[in-house]
Motif scaffolding. Structure first.
Motif, mmCIF file in Angstrom:
data_model
loop_
_atom_site.group_PDB
_atom_site.id
_atom_site.type_symbol
_atom_site.label_atom_id
_atom_site.label_comp_id
_atom_site.label_asym_id
_atom_site.label_seq_id
_atom_site.Cartn_x
_atom_site.Cartn_y
_atom_site.Cartn_z
ATOM 1 N N GLN A 108 0.818 -1.202 0.000
ATOM 2 C CA GLN A 108 0.000 0.000 0.000
ATOM 3 C C GLN A 108 0.861 1.266 0.000
ATOM 4 O OE1 GLN A 108 -2.729 0.123 3.277
ATOM 5 N NE2 GLN A 108 -3.835 1.900 2.505
ATOM 6 N N TYR A 109 2.042 1.190 0.617
ATOM 7 C CA TYR A 109 2.908 2.370 0.707
ATOM 8 C C TYR A 109 3.590 2.668 -0.632
ATOM 9 C CZ TYR A 109 6.623 5.481 2.313
ATOM 10 O OH TYR A 109 7.477 6.543 2.470
ATOM 11 N N TYR A 110 4.127 1.638 -1.279
ATOM 12 C CA TYR A 110 4.913 1.871 -2.500
ATOM 13 C C TYR A 110 4.044 1.930 -3.759
ATOM 14 C CZ TYR A 110 9.236 1.385 0.113
ATOM 15 O OH TYR A 110 10.268 1.587 0.999
ATOM 16 N N ARG A 111 2.903 1.325 -3.786
ATOM 17 C CA ARG A 111 1.955 1.438 -4.906
ATOM 18 C C ARG A 111 2.625 1.166 -6.270
ATOM 19 N NH1 ARG A 111 -2.787 3.788 -3.277
ATOM 20 N NH2 ARG A 111 -2.738 4.768 -1.214
ATOM 21 N N LEU A 112 3.148 -0.032 -6.412
ATOM 22 C CA LEU A 112 3.810 -0.381 -7.671
ATOM 23 C C LEU A 112 2.833 -0.424 -8.849
ATOM 24 C CD1 LEU A 112 6.318 -3.179 -6.590
ATOM 25 C CD2 LEU A 112 6.710 -0.718 -6.819
ATOM 26 N N GLU A 113 1.559 -0.621 -8.548
ATOM 27 C CA GLU A 113 0.582 -0.643 -9.636
ATOM 28 C C GLU A 113 0.529 0.700 -10.369
ATOM 29 O OE1 GLU A 113 -0.958 -3.636 -6.579
ATOM 30 O OE2 GLU A 113 0.106 -1.719 -6.594
ATOM 31 N N GLU A 114 0.791 1.779 -9.662
ATOM 32 C CA GLU A 114 0.769 3.089 -10.316
ATOM 33 C C GLU A 114 1.983 3.294 -11.214
ATOM 34 O OE1 GLU A 114 0.414 6.024 -7.300
ATOM 35 O OE2 GLU A 114 -1.562 5.328 -6.594
ATOM 36 N N ILE A 115 3.057 2.549 -10.958
ATOM 37 C CA ILE A 115 4.277 2.684 -11.768
ATOM 38 C C ILE A 115 4.228 1.754 -12.978
ATOM 39 C CG2 ILE A 115 6.794 2.479 -11.742
ATOM 40 C CD1 ILE A 115 6.675 3.029 -8.726
ATOM 41 N N TRP A 116 3.866 0.471 -12.743
ATOM 42 C CA TRP A 116 3.933 -0.528 -13.805
ATOM 43 C C TRP A 116 2.561 -0.960 -14.320
ATOM 44 C CZ3 TRP A 116 8.770 -0.652 -15.181
ATOM 45 C CH2 TRP A 116 9.787 -0.511 -14.239
ATOM 46 N N GLY A 117 1.502 -0.423 -13.776
ATOM 47 C CA GLY A 117 0.167 -0.966 -14.077
ATOM 48 C C GLY A 117 -0.557 -0.349 -15.240
ATOM 49 N N GLU A 118 0.159 0.199 -16.219
ATOM 50 C CA GLU A 118 -0.514 0.840 -17.356
ATOM 51 C C GLU A 118 -1.224 -0.177 -18.246
ATOM 52 O OE1 GLU A 118 0.623 3.745 -21.155
ATOM 53 O OE2 GLU A 118 2.058 3.439 -19.512
ATOM 54 N N LYS A 119 -0.621 -1.363 -18.422
ATOM 55 C CA LYS A 119 -1.201 -2.399 -19.272
ATOM 56 C C LYS A 119 -1.357 -3.701 -18.475
ATOM 57 C CE LYS A 119 0.466 -0.911 -23.828
ATOM 58 N NZ LYS A 119 1.224 -1.351 -25.026
ATOM 59 N N PRO A 120 -2.488 -3.870 -17.829
ATOM 60 C CA PRO A 120 -2.697 -5.141 -17.109
ATOM 61 C C PRO A 120 -2.884 -6.305 -18.081
ATOM 62 C CG PRO A 120 -4.660 -3.777 -17.021
ATOM 63 C CD PRO A 120 -3.607 -2.931 -17.656
ATOM 64 N N VAL A 121 -2.383 -7.438 -17.681
ATOM 65 C CA VAL A 121 -2.507 -8.664 -18.484
ATOM 66 C C VAL A 121 -3.590 -9.529 -17.852
ATOM 67 C CG1 VAL A 121 -1.341 -10.742 -19.303
ATOM 68 C CG2 VAL A 121 -0.093 -8.570 -19.163
ATOM 69 N N ARG A 122 -4.549 -9.913 -18.645
ATOM 70 C CA ARG A 122 -5.624 -10.756 -18.144
ATOM 71 C C ARG A 122 -5.179 -12.211 -18.132
ATOM 72 N NH1 ARG A 122 -11.100 -8.417 -21.120
ATOM 73 N NH2 ARG A 122 -10.995 -6.284 -20.253
ATOM 74 N N MET A 123 -5.289 -12.800 -16.953
ATOM 75 C CA MET A 123 -4.943 -14.209 -16.793
ATOM 76 C C MET A 123 -6.042 -14.901 -16.016
ATOM 77 S SD MET A 123 -0.867 -14.469 -16.037
ATOM 78 C CE MET A 123 -1.032 -16.246 -16.028
ATOM 79 N N LYS A 124 -6.228 -16.147 -16.319
ATOM 80 C CA LYS A 124 -7.217 -16.944 -15.613
ATOM 81 C C LYS A 124 -6.590 -17.470 -14.333
ATOM 82 C CE LYS A 124 -10.457 -20.774 -16.217
ATOM 83 N NZ LYS A 124 -10.917 -21.854 -17.121
ATOM 84 N N LEU A 125 -6.988 -16.872 -13.229
ATOM 85 C CA LEU A 125 -6.458 -17.317 -11.944
ATOM 86 C C LEU A 125 -7.211 -18.564 -11.492
ATOM 87 C CD1 LEU A 125 -6.095 -13.858 -10.151
ATOM 88 C CD2 LEU A 125 -4.385 -15.126 -11.460
ATOM 89 N N GLY A 126 -6.492 -19.417 -10.785
ATOM 90 C CA GLY A 126 -7.098 -20.669 -10.345
ATOM 91 C C GLY A 126 -7.261 -21.676 -11.459
#
Length: 225
Positions: A108-126
């Motif tokens: 929550q402090y570093y928020r890496l999603e804001e740095i690298w999260g421009e293009k999320p990759v859809r994957m089937k979890l589970g």
């Protein structure tokens, strides 16, 4: 040593295999909030960033070990890791993909999603893992089949016990019903004796009872001459 892929199709296939292995390793130890991002346009060093959460030092270390094992089992180069001494933030460098395993407060402090999260990759979890055809048949079964087989195996002893109880209950001879005690027949009342009363005698006795008792005679005092 592994040779570099000759074509882009082979490279993409290898990358897909790598990210699938990393995600499978995270899911095996119950990682939370798994995210995969395409970073090819942001950095020439790696093409995928995978972020996951572990709730404790023990879990983050177990997640890192699980990811390393999954990548190795997939036939890919052995990854390098950093931060396992602390356990709050572990980075696993898998070459074309980098995995960040973080505890909730650090993430929550570093928020890496804001740095690298421009293009999320859809994957089937589970997703169901591919079976290893060289493994024994019992190991080739899917997790759903394995859990069903375990439940069936666990239910067999219970079913056997129930069947044994039924057989014993059927074989046991029925206890004879105790005969109800028969109430003794009521004794016949003895016939009343008839008493013959002598009427004249009875009348005399009744008259005696009815006659009042005679008062005693008074003594007359003698007069002196």
């Amino acid at each position: 040593m592994t040779t570099a892929p000759a074509t882009d199709a082979a490279a993409k296939k290898l990358l897909t295999k790598l990210q699938r292995a990393i995600v499978d390793g995270l899911e095996d130890v119950k990682a939370a909030d798994i995210r995969v991002f395409d970073t090819e346009h942001l950095s020439p060093l790696f093409e995928r960033v995978i972020i996951a959460t572990g709730n404790s030092n023990r879990q983050t270390k177990a997640l890192a070990a699980s990811v390393r094992d999954a990548v190795r089992d997939a036939g890919l180069p052995k990854p390098r890791s950093e931060g396992e001494d602390n356990g709050e933030w572990i980075i696993i460098d898998c070459g074309a993909a980098v995995c960040h395993i973080m505890q909730p407060a650090i993430r929550q402090y570093y928020r890496l999603e804001e740095i690298w999260g421009e293009k999320p990759v859809r994957m089937k979890l589970g997703a169901v893992k591919p079976r290893n055809l060289t493994a024994p048949p019992e190991e080739q079964a899917t997790p759903a089949r394995k859990s069903a087989a375990r439940k069936t195996a666990a239910a067999k002893p219970v079913a056997r016990k129930a069947a044994t109880k039924k057989v014993v209950a059927q074989k046991a001879p029925a206890k004879p019903l105790a005969a109800k005690p028969v109430a003794p027949a009521a004794k016949k009342a003895a016939p009343l004796k008839t008493v013959v009363v002598n009427k004249p005698t009875a009348r005399k006795a009744a008259a005696k009872r009815a006659a009042p008792a005679k008062a005693p005679a008074r003594k007359t005092p003698s007069r002196k001459a």
